[in-house]
Design a protein around this motif. Structure first.
Motif, short mmCIF file in Angstrom:
data_model
loop_
_atom_site.label_atom_id
_atom_site.label_comp_id
_atom_site.label_asym_id
_atom_site.label_seq_id
_atom_site.Cartn_x
_atom_site.Cartn_y
_atom_site.Cartn_z
N ASN A 287 7.29 0.92 23.92
CA ASN A 287 7.71 1.73 25.07
C ASN A 287 9.22 1.51 25.25
O ASN A 287 9.82 0.71 24.55
CB ASN A 287 6.91 1.37 26.33
CG ASN A 287 7.12 -0.07 26.70
OD1 ASN A 287 8.22 -0.48 27.05
ND2 ASN A 287 6.06 -0.87 26.62
N MET A 288 9.79 2.25 26.19
CA MET A 288 11.24 2.24 26.32
C MET A 288 11.76 1.19 27.29
O MET A 288 12.97 1.08 27.51
CB MET A 288 11.74 3.63 26.75
CG MET A 288 11.49 4.72 25.73
SD MET A 288 12.15 4.29 24.09
CE MET A 288 13.91 4.37 24.40
N ALA B 177 14.31 2.31 30.53
CA ALA B 177 15.33 2.00 29.52
C ALA B 177 16.61 1.53 30.21
O ALA B 177 16.85 1.83 31.38
CB ALA B 177 15.63 3.24 28.68
N GLU C 147 12.32 8.07 21.71
CA GLU C 147 11.16 7.17 21.81
C GLU C 147 10.63 6.83 20.40
O GLU C 147 10.35 5.67 20.09
CB GLU C 147 10.07 7.90 22.58
CG GLU C 147 9.36 7.12 23.63
CD GLU C 147 8.31 8.00 24.30
OE1 GLU C 147 8.11 7.81 25.49
OE2 GLU C 147 7.69 8.87 23.65
N TYR D 202 14.25 13.32 24.15
CA TYR D 202 13.65 12.09 24.69
C TYR D 202 12.51 11.61 23.79
O TYR D 202 12.44 10.43 23.43
CB TYR D 202 13.14 12.29 26.13
CG TYR D 202 12.30 11.12 26.54
CD1 TYR D 202 12.90 9.88 26.78
CD2 TYR D 202 10.91 11.20 26.59
CE1 TYR D 202 12.14 8.76 27.06
CE2 TYR D 202 10.14 10.09 26.88
CZ TYR D 202 10.76 8.87 27.11
OH TYR D 202 10.01 7.76 27.35
N LYS E 296 10.57 3.22 18.29
CA LYS E 296 9.37 2.66 17.67
C LYS E 296 9.65 2.33 16.19
O LYS E 296 9.35 1.24 15.71
CB LYS E 296 8.23 3.68 17.78
CG LYS E 296 6.88 3.12 17.43
CD LYS E 296 5.79 4.12 17.81
CE LYS E 296 4.46 3.61 17.40
NZ LYS E 296 3.73 2.73 18.09
N GLN F 102 11.41 5.61 32.33
CA GLN F 102 10.60 4.73 31.48
C GLN F 102 11.20 3.32 31.37
O GLN F 102 10.79 2.54 30.52
CB GLN F 102 10.46 5.34 30.07
CG GLN F 102 9.75 6.68 30.04
CD GLN F 102 8.37 6.62 30.69
OE1 GLN F 102 7.61 5.68 30.46
NE2 GLN F 102 8.05 7.62 31.50
N LEU G 17 14.72 8.66 30.31
CA LEU G 17 14.82 7.26 29.87
C LEU G 17 14.76 6.31 31.06
O LEU G 17 14.08 5.27 31.00
CB LEU G 17 16.11 7.04 29.08
CG LEU G 17 16.12 7.63 27.66
CD1 LEU G 17 17.54 7.66 27.11
CD2 LEU G 17 15.20 6.83 26.74
#
Ligand code: NAD
Length: 343
Positions: A168-169, A195, A157, A153, A161, A193, A190
């Motif tokens: 951020n995801m 995604a 991430e 993970y 980037k 966050q 994910l």
């Protein structure tokens, strides 16, 4: 059969030990690639090989891989690997496992074994009755999957980037191949966050259930590498990045937990030429081995976390060097690992 020195996978391994125990039928190879950073650590694989040379080649190749992986994970461990040649006429008997444990023990701690394909937790406990040189026993940190998933993970991430400039995801679209221990854990991190997830598994129901739970979608296993997404995350099989599959990818980065993702090694250049960022597999998926080695290395939870949290910085260093030198991330990682093991 050529001499071991002449095999293409021979890489100045420090030692290659061959064991043959007539009484129990044990045939095994223990390859010690490097002890530069510490005892050679790597799992024992129990496998039906076509012939004995295939077993030796596997041990040579996998032990070098462990040297690289352990070095890049910041462990005080070298690289080794054992393979036991399964005999179709016999089952994996207790006396054979004990004979193998004596073989490990005879190396006096130069090689530390752990679980790999074909070996069960119970088998590892059997080995530990004969030799102390066994890592990752039950009760010593448990299943490596969640630790691997955490590291993957953090690597995904970092890839978002570097490849997308995402801080951020949230809204980043990740296509995950295989939602077992590693891929399933990754999907949960994910989803937390924000995604966007597309999941696939040969167990289609498993992918559909997880997608429903996490608010993603699922596709057939055969389609996951064709999904237009930001990141493709292979978390099932090795050798999935081939000339054909890389040509068909519609993503900006490949970052996932599967071992040995590049089918021949050449695909690393293809990915770079297509502008697809690649997270070298043995760097991003080191969380599990970091935890498996906790007792050998006397590492507490804080130290395990620190090492797993270092994975994204390691990847960023690889990508920066790749950007500035034109070498592929896989080439940069191999060079870094070789330097760390004094080669
Ligand atoms: P797992 O068996 O728990 O999960 C693998 C999943 O992939 C299963 O759900 C399986 O059905 C699915 N799968 C198999 N073939 C597939 C295909 N062709 N397409 C889509 N899905 C497919 O295994 P895991 O522990 O999650 O490991 C996944 C990968 O990560 C493996 O390559 C493994 O070698 C590697 N890895 C695992 C760890 C770990 O700690 N578990 C550490 C390092 C590397």
């Amino acid at each position: 059969m050529p001499a071991i020195w002449d095999l293409p996978d021979f890489d100045s391994h420090e030692a290659v030990h061959v064991f043959d125990d007539r009484k129990t039928g044990l045939k095994a190879v223990i390859a010690v690639h490097s002890t530069h950073l510490g005892p050679a650590a790597g799992g024992t694989r129990f496998w039906h090989y076509g012939d004995s040379q295939a077993a030796i080649v596997d041990a040579l190749r996998l032990s070098r891989g462990m040297s690289y992986k352990n070095a890049m994970a910041g462990l005080s461990a070298g690289g080794g690997k054992a393979v036991i040649l399964a005999n179709p006429a016999r089952t994996k008997a207790q006396d054979m496992l004990y004979a193998f444990a004596r073989a490990v023990d005879s190396l006096g701690g130069k090689y530390i074994t752990a679980q790999d394909v074909g070996m069960s937790e119970a088998d590892m406990v059997s080995l530990s009755k004969v030799t102390p040189h066994v890592a990752g026993l039950p009760g010593q940190g448990g299943d490596p999957g969640p630790y691997t998933a955490r590291g993957v993970y953090l690597g995904v991430e970092a890839a978002a980037k570097h490849a997308l400039g995402a801080d951020n995801m949230s809204g980043v679209h990740v296509a995950i191949q295989g939602v077992g221990s590693v891929g399933g854990g990754l999907a949960r991190y994910l989803a937390e966050q924000g995604a966007r997830l597309t999941l696939a598994d040969v167990d289609a129901q498993r992918a559909a259930d997880l997608a429903a739970e996490l608010g993603g979608t699922s596709v057939a296993a055969d389609d996951i590498m064709h999904v237009a997404a930001d990141i493709f995350s292979p978390c099932a099989l090795g050798a999935i990045l081939t000339v054909e599959s890389v040509a068909a990818l519609k993503v900006r980065a490949v970052a996932g937990g599967a071992n040995n993702q590049l089918a021949t090694g050449l695909e690393g250049r293809m990915l770079a030429d297509r502008g697809i960022l690649y997270a070298p597999d043995y760097v991003i998926n080191a969380g599990g081995i970091i935890n498996v080695m906790r007792h050998i290395e006397n590492a507490d939870d804080a130290e395990i976390n620190r090492r797993i949290n270092a994975i994204p910085a390691r990847l960023s260093a690889i990508w920066s060097e790749s950007d500035s030198t034109g070498l592929t991330p896989a080439e940069v990682a191999d060079n870094m690992a070789q330097k760390l093991i004094g080669r």
